[in-house]
Design a protein around this motif. Structure first.
Motif, PDB file in Angstrom:
ATOM      1  N   ASN A   1       0.815  -1.211   0.000  1.00 38.53           N
ATOM      2  CA  ASN A   1       0.000   0.000   0.000  1.00 38.53           C
ATOM      3  C   ASN A   1       0.850   1.262   0.000  1.00 38.53           C
ATOM      4  O   ASN A   1       2.057   1.220   0.218  1.00 38.53           O
ATOM      5  CB  ASN A   1      -0.990  -0.018   1.173  1.00 38.53           C
ATOM      6  N   GLU A   2       0.172   2.376  -0.245  1.00 42.14           N
ATOM      7  CA  GLU A   2       0.885   3.637  -0.446  1.00 42.14           C
ATOM      8  C   GLU A   2       1.696   4.059   0.773  1.00 42.14           C
ATOM      9  O   GLU A   2       2.778   4.623   0.644  1.00 42.14           O
ATOM     10  CB  GLU A   2      -0.116   4.751  -0.797  1.00 42.14           C
ATOM     11  N   THR A   3       1.159   3.779   1.976  1.00 42.31           N
ATOM     12  CA  THR A   3       1.851   4.198   3.193  1.00 42.31           C
ATOM     13  C   THR A   3       3.224   3.540   3.287  1.00 42.31           C
ATOM     14  O   THR A   3       4.214   4.188   3.635  1.00 42.31           O
ATOM     15  CB  THR A   3       1.018   3.813   4.442  1.00 42.31           C
ATOM     16  N   VAL A   4       3.250   2.241   2.969  1.00 47.04           N
ATOM     17  CA  VAL A   4       4.528   1.524   3.038  1.00 47.04           C
ATOM     18  C   VAL A   4       5.549   2.191   2.116  1.00 47.04           C
ATOM     19  O   VAL A   4       6.696   2.458   2.509  1.00 47.04           O
ATOM     20  CB  VAL A   4       4.334   0.045   2.622  1.00 47.04           C
ATOM     21  N   ILE A   5       5.118   2.477   0.886  1.00 47.44           N
ATOM     22  CA  ILE A   5       6.032   3.081  -0.089  1.00 47.44           C
ATOM     23  C   ILE A   5       6.477   4.463   0.400  1.00 47.44           C
ATOM     24  O   ILE A   5       7.670   4.775   0.405  1.00 47.44           O
ATOM     25  CB  ILE A   5       5.346   3.231  -1.469  1.00 47.44           C
ATOM     26  N   ALA A   6       5.491   5.274   0.819  1.00 43.00           N
ATOM     27  CA  ALA A   6       5.815   6.642   1.232  1.00 43.00           C
ATOM     28  C   ALA A   6       6.779   6.631   2.413  1.00 43.00           C
ATOM     29  O   ALA A   6       7.749   7.399   2.457  1.00 43.00           O
ATOM     30  CB  ALA A   6       4.540   7.393   1.585  1.00 43.00           C
ATOM     31  N   ASN A   7       6.559   5.721   3.369  1.00 48.45           N
ATOM     32  CA  ASN A   7       7.445   5.639   4.529  1.00 48.45           C
ATOM     33  C   ASN A   7       8.856   5.214   4.137  1.00 48.45           C
ATOM     34  O   ASN A   7       9.838   5.783   4.596  1.00 48.45           O
ATOM     35  CB  ASN A   7       6.895   4.655   5.565  1.00 48.45           C
ATOM     36  N   GLU A   8       8.917   4.195   3.287  1.00 47.13           N
ATOM     37  CA  GLU A   8      10.235   3.720   2.849  1.00 47.13           C
ATOM     38  C   GLU A   8      10.982   4.838   2.140  1.00 47.13           C
ATOM     39  O   GLU A   8      12.181   5.035   2.344  1.00 47.13           O
ATOM     40  CB  GLU A   8      10.098   2.520   1.896  1.00 47.13           C
ATOM     41  N   MET A   9      10.258   5.573   1.289  1.00 49.49           N
ATOM     42  CA  MET A   9      10.916   6.641   0.545  1.00 49.49           C
ATOM     43  C   MET A   9      11.410   7.733   1.495  1.00 49.49           C
ATOM     44  O   MET A   9      12.536   8.217   1.354  1.00 49.49           O
ATOM     45  CB  MET A   9       9.980   7.217  -0.521  1.00 49.49           C
ATOM     46  N   ALA A  10      10.571   8.090   2.460  1.00 54.38           N
ATOM     47  CA  ALA A  10      10.970   9.123   3.418  1.00 54.38           C
ATOM     48  C   ALA A  10      12.203   8.671   4.201  1.00 54.38           C
ATOM     49  O   ALA A  10      13.150   9.443   4.393  1.00 54.38           O
ATOM     50  CB  ALA A  10       9.811   9.427   4.360  1.00 54.38           C
ATOM     51  N   ASP A  11      12.193   7.395   4.622  1.00 56.51           N
ATOM     52  CA  ASP A  11      13.343   6.873   5.355  1.00 56.51           C
ATOM     53  C   ASP A  11      14.603   6.907   4.503  1.00 56.51           C
ATOM     54  O   ASP A  11      15.681   7.276   4.978  1.00 56.51           O
ATOM     55  CB  ASP A  11      13.080   5.428   5.809  1.00 56.51           C
ATOM     56  N   MET A  12      14.448   6.503   3.253  1.00 54.91           N
ATOM     57  CA  MET A  12      15.628   6.440   2.388  1.00 54.91           C
ATOM     58  C   MET A  12      16.142   7.840   2.054  1.00 54.91           C
ATOM     59  O   MET A  12      17.329   8.018   1.819  1.00 54.91           O
ATOM     60  CB  MET A  12      15.321   5.643   1.124  1.00 54.91           C
ATOM     61  N   GLU A  13      15.236   8.814   2.054  1.00 52.58           N
ATOM     62  CA  GLU A  13      15.699  10.196   1.861  1.00 52.58           C
ATOM     63  C   GLU A  13      16.518  10.626   3.073  1.00 52.58           C
ATOM     64  O   GLU A  13      17.592  11.203   2.941  1.00 52.58           O
ATOM     65  CB  GLU A  13      14.508  11.137   1.653  1.00 52.58           C
ATOM     66  N   LYS A  14      16.000  10.294   4.265  1.00 51.57           N
ATOM     67  CA  LYS A  14      16.710  10.648   5.497  1.00 51.57           C
ATOM     68  C   LYS A  14      18.081   9.986   5.547  1.00 51.57           C
ATOM     69  O   LYS A  14      19.064  10.562   5.984  1.00 51.57           O
ATOM     70  CB  LYS A  14      15.887  10.198   6.716  1.00 51.57           C
ATOM     71  N   GLU A  15      18.128   8.740   5.106  1.00 47.93           N
ATOM     72  CA  GLU A  15      19.384   7.985   5.174  1.00 47.93           C
ATOM     73  C   GLU A  15      20.313   8.313   4.010  1.00 47.93           C
ATOM     74  O   GLU A  15      21.339   7.656   3.823  1.00 47.93           O
ATOM     75  CB  GLU A  15      19.077   6.481   5.184  1.00 47.93           C
ATOM     76  N   HIS A  16      19.922   9.275   3.209  1.00 45.89           N
ATOM     77  CA  HIS A  16      20.711   9.648   2.030  1.00 45.89           C
ATOM     78  C   HIS A  16      20.947   8.486   1.087  1.00 45.89           C
ATOM     79  O   HIS A  16      22.008   8.362   0.483  1.00 45.89           O
ATOM     80  CB  HIS A  16      22.037  10.306   2.440  1.00 45.89           C
ATOM     81  N   ILE A  17      19.970   7.602   1.019  1.00 44.76           N
ATOM     82  CA  ILE A  17      20.013   6.573  -0.022  1.00 44.76           C
ATOM     83  C   ILE A  17      19.405   7.189  -1.274  1.00 44.76           C
ATOM     84  O   ILE A  17      19.948   7.101  -2.362  1.00 44.76           O
ATOM     85  CB  ILE A  17      19.223   5.317   0.422  1.00 44.76           C
ATOM     86  N   ILE A  18      18.266   7.844  -1.083  1.00 46.71           N
ATOM     87  CA  ILE A  18      17.710   8.655  -2.161  1.00 46.71           C
ATOM     88  C   ILE A  18      18.242  10.066  -1.966  1.00 46.71           C
ATOM     89  O   ILE A  18      17.964  10.713  -0.955  1.00 46.71           O
ATOM     90  CB  ILE A  18      16.168   8.660  -2.116  1.00 46.71           C
TER      91      ILE A  18
END
Lengths: 388, 160
Positions: free
Chosen positions: B27-44
């Motif tokens: 679901n969208e929440t999972v994706i949005a959370n993962e993306m936000a986390d990866m932005e924080k971790e400087h993966i994205i």
């Protein structure tokens, strides 16, 4: 003048897809969700091998059964992937697409009057090939409630003392249905009890999205009664190379090779050299394509259900087979109007057998962008039907 | 899941989160959370657009510069890199193995401006021993995308 053509041939109906294709090709700027081939290009390393084989002047015939090197690679591949163990020299043959192998297998195995069980909806060539082989085709109408799988009961009810062959078209074109190991195991005792042979068309074997594909020939007791058909078209996106293969016990294969030798001689040589590369080094490329298909599959099912179209979840090939029964139009009418009014081509389910009535075959061998464009038109058409 | 999200984003930074969720069976929440986390971790680290500037009326030149440096005791390559990449003209900088130390990619309006930047800013840096500038004449493929060749579906519209 005498009638120049044979009755047997004229009695065969042209494929329903052909009829539809003629209409589509007259249509300006139609878009399509109707293809039966991958949208990916053949992996570059494979294309390069094809070019290289031409540069090297490998433009001779190969052995009738195909390049030995390729047959050995096929032998390794099917043992690694599908737990199939056959002698590469005597029991594997390279053909001009899976289609040729279907024709050869039927002609090599049936005598006039033998009955061939053909589950439908399914690929368009089993029935005409059976007719041309003087067999009596017996259709098994698969049911949506069984996700278009063949059940033990349906099989048992179709068998007579003349039945010799069962065609098993899974993963299925057009429904996307697959048969799991357990479901195949249900059929095996019936097949053995009635001494049937199986022609298992597994051209979509690599394109499954729920567990690994199971070849019926790998099940106990089936090795010697199965002709397995596979090829390069779908898995490696190599439709235009025209390359398939058949795997069968020697006693059947000897006869198939004889027919192939007189009709075809050998499959195209440069395609065969390219195919060696495909089998040896393209697992990663195939995995990427499978992942992409799987993603679009989920997207398409979700979109169709969102429009209120019922469809069971297909786990194989690259087709979804939604029901359009609730609109009160036949498959043909629906597809024709969709084409004329919205310029979107999909294939009516009836192209794959009478029991495809009420269904459409929609392909997801398209980019996400193209899928969306097509679905927009479908949505518009459905809105219109509902307003009528 | 992360790898799949990244693979999809790498190909299409504008993909809809909803589409992504459907395509990955979540679901969208999972994706949005993962993306936000990866932005924080400087993966994205950003969402960029792949532009073929050659097809615009904007004049732009790109140069690839091989740089040899002398790393200084205690500070190593990283601090030299910092002195180089802080220039806005530098769009990419990589530490290399082999015959030289850094590859810098520079974008400029004209060849002259790039040459001027190299001679007046880059070459005089204390630790820079030598530079070798290569101008890019044509870009065929960038970030996995073949530029300038439109994708055309040549398949027949309906096939069995």
């Amino acid at each position: 003048m005498r009638n120049p053509v044979a009755k047997k041939v004229t009695q065969i109906e042209p494929s329903g897809i052909r009829k539809f294709f003629d209409i589509v090709s007259e249509m300006q700027d139609a878009i399509s969700l109707g293809v039966g081939e991958p949208d990916f290009d053949t992996p570059w390393s494979v294309r390069e091998e094809g070019i290289y084989s031409l540069e090297r002047g490998r433009t001779f015939y190969t052995a009738n059964a195909g390049l030995k090197e390729l047959r050995i690679e096929i032998g390794n591949y099917i043992s690694r992937k599908y737990d199939l163990h056959y002698d590469a020299v005597h029991e594997i043959m390279v053909t001009v697409g899976g289609s040729e192998a279907i024709d050869l297998a039927l002609r090599a195995m049936v005598d006039p009057g033998d009955e061939v069980l053909i589950p439908q909806p399914s690929y368009v060539s089993y029935l005409p090939c059976a007719v041309m082989a003087d067999a009596k085709p017996v259709i098994i109408n698969l049911k949506e409630e069984n996700e278009f799988k063949l059940t033990r009961k349906e099989l048992e009810e179709s068998i007579t003392d003349k039945t010799k062959i069962l065609v098993l078209p899974f993963p299925n074109n057009p429904t996307g249905g697959i048969m799991t190991r357990e479901e195949l195991e249900e059929l095996v005792p019936v097949i053995i009890e009635h001494d049937l042979y199986v022609i298992s068309d597994e051209i979509y074997a690599e394109l499954t999205y729920k567990g690994k594909h199971v070849s019926i020939a790998s099940l106990p007791g089936m090795h010697d009664r199965t002709v397995t058909i596979n090829g390069f078209s779908k898995a490696f996106a190599m439709t235009g190379w025209r390359l398939g293969y058949a795997i069968a016990p020697k006693v059947i294969m000897d006869q198939m090779i004889k027919l192939h030798q007189f009709a075809i001689m050998c499959a195209p040589t440069n395609s065969q050299f390219a195919a060696v590369e495909a089998l040896k080094n393209c697992d990663d490329e195939v995995a990427k394509m499978v992942e992409a298909y799987d993603q679009r599959r989920r997207f398409l099912i979700d979109a169709l259900r969102g429009m209120g179209l019922e469809c069971f979840e297909p786990f194989g090939a690259f087709y979804v087979f939604p029901s359009i029964k609730k609109f009160g139009l036949s498959s043909d009418e629906f597809a024709n109007r969709l084409l004329r009014e919205e310029k979107l081509a999909v294939v009516p389910g009836t192209a794959f057998g009478d029991c495809g009535e009420g269904f459409l075959r929609i392909s997801y061998a398209y980019s996400l962008t193209d899928l969306k464009k097509g679905l927009e038109r479908l949505q518009r058409f459905i809105n219109k039907l509902q307003a009528e | 899941m992360r790898e799949k999200i990244l693979n999809m984003l790498e190909k299409n930074g504008r993909i809809d989160i909803k589409d992504m969720a459907t395509m990955l069976g979540t679901n969208e929440t999972v994706i949005a959370n993962e993306m936000a986390d990866m932005e924080k971790e400087h993966i994205i680290c950003g969402y960029h657009t792949l532009i073929n500037w050659d097809n615009t009326s904007d004049e732009k030149v790109t140069a690839l510069i091989e740089i040899k440096v002398t790393p200084q005791r205690g500070v190593g390559f990283d601090s030299i890199a910092e002195r180089i990449y802080n220039y806005e003209e530098i769009t990419s900088l990589y530490l290399m193995s082999g015959g030289f130390d850094f590859t810098a990619i520079i974008e400029g309006k004209t060849m002259k401006s790039v040459a001027q930047f190299v001679s007046s800013k880059l070459a005089p840096l204390e630790s820079v021993l030598s530079t070798s500038t290569h101008f890019i004449l044509k870009k065929y493929k960038d970030y996995g995308t073949v530029l300038d060749v439109p994708d055309k579906d040549e398949r027949m519209l309906v096939t069995p």
